[in-house]
Design an enzyme around this catalytic site. Sequence first.
Site, PDB file in Angstrom:
ATOM      1  N   CYS A  96       0.805  -1.226   0.000  1.00  0.00           N
ATOM      2  CA  CYS A  96       0.000   0.000   0.000  1.00  0.00           C
ATOM      3  C   CYS A  96       0.838   1.275   0.000  1.00  0.00           C
ATOM      4  CB  CYS A  96      -0.950  -0.001   1.191  1.00  0.00           C
ATOM      5  SG  CYS A  96      -1.864  -1.540   1.320  1.00  0.00           S
ATOM      6  N   HIS A 236      -3.682   6.580   3.093  1.00  0.00           N
ATOM      7  CA  HIS A 236      -4.080   5.315   2.482  1.00  0.00           C
ATOM      8  C   HIS A 236      -5.483   4.960   2.972  1.00  0.00           C
ATOM      9  CE1 HIS A 236      -4.266   1.268   1.181  1.00  0.00           C
ATOM     10  NE2 HIS A 236      -4.008   0.727   2.361  1.00  0.00           N
ATOM     11  N   ASN A 266     -10.160  -0.610  -0.366  1.00  0.00           N
ATOM     12  CA  ASN A 266      -8.708  -0.538  -0.264  1.00  0.00           C
ATOM     13  C   ASN A 266      -8.101  -0.950  -1.608  1.00  0.00           C
ATOM     14  OD1 ASN A 266      -6.001  -1.001   0.240  1.00  0.00           O
ATOM     15  ND2 ASN A 266      -6.329  -2.100   2.162  1.00  0.00           N
TER      16      ASN A 266
END
Length: 309
Positions: A96, A236, A266
Amino acid sequence: MTNADFERIVDTSDEWIVSRTGIKERRIADEGIASSDLAVAACEKALEASGCSREEIDLLIVGTVTPDYRLPSCACVVQEKMGLPNAAAFDVVAACTGFINGLSIANSYIASGQAKKILVVGVEKLSSIANYKDRNTCVLFGDGAGAAVVAGDDTGRGVLSTFMRSDGNMRELLWIKAGGSMHAFSEEYAASGEDKVLMNGSEVFKVAVKEMGNAARHVMKDAGVDQSDISLVVPHQANIRIIEALARRLKVDLDKVYMNISKYGNTSAASVPIALDEAYREGRIKEGDHIVMVAFGGGLIWGSALVKW
Ligand code: UT7
């Protein structure tokens, strides 16, 4: 894919997903569409927005854990599909934080004079590694891409500070066990779901809140920018509760924290650049603003960047 779609395939509910994660929908790429295709779409828009030509790009950095192939890199495929004749191209495998690590590398290449115009991309087709029988993980993930052109100038604006850290001791909190050189892919692993993402969500959650807070503070201190001078935090997008806890830790009002997790879920390396792009296009980022990007992911790994826009 909506929460209602997930109610039909695993034992879950819209109420659980929204209250525990903030996610309502995610985008899932069609079969036959690879990460490189998503990356190309984002790169085209980034080039258009920057006014930079294909010939000028001398480096292409792609943050991804879902490359089209195990060999070559996703970046080489994107380079070919984009037609970037003068670019070196490589992937950054940083989950990520892939975009932030890419941005940090780009900043160093420009500062050292090794490159002038760099395309940094975060892209994932997480639907290719999600286990759609595991309700603990599959509801979280989406596909997407975001890209930026990074170039040097003498305005005093740009990347003021970046920070990268990792701790491989915690790698089994978020990983794919099978399919690499340690455990070759097998039918047994496929049957057990160990060829797909495995995550200890609650443990990852705790480290994420703590280390994203530390990472964001680090770049502010390093750049000498006070928290009160930050116009927008672009975190994020893994879980709305993580983002809210991060805001509390940083003592930043939630209206200064960008959130679009409800629409995308996500998207790993794509999450920060998609959020950055949407924030910019919505007019939430203006010239001279101080923006903090911060991310966290499998490795475990975390990082941040402070940009004067
Ligand atoms: O992208 C970078 C890294 N990733 C992250 O940052 C993710 C971090 N972790 C998280 O976001 C959260 O931990 C999750 C959203 C993954 C899980 O939320 P949680 O509040 O930590 O739940 P939990 O894992 O403690 O599970 C609570 C319960 C469990 O049931 P029991 O064992 O208490 O009966 C789970 O089985 O919720 C259950 N559960 C679900 N129930 C309905 C887990 N997933 C689901 C689901 N629907 N989809």
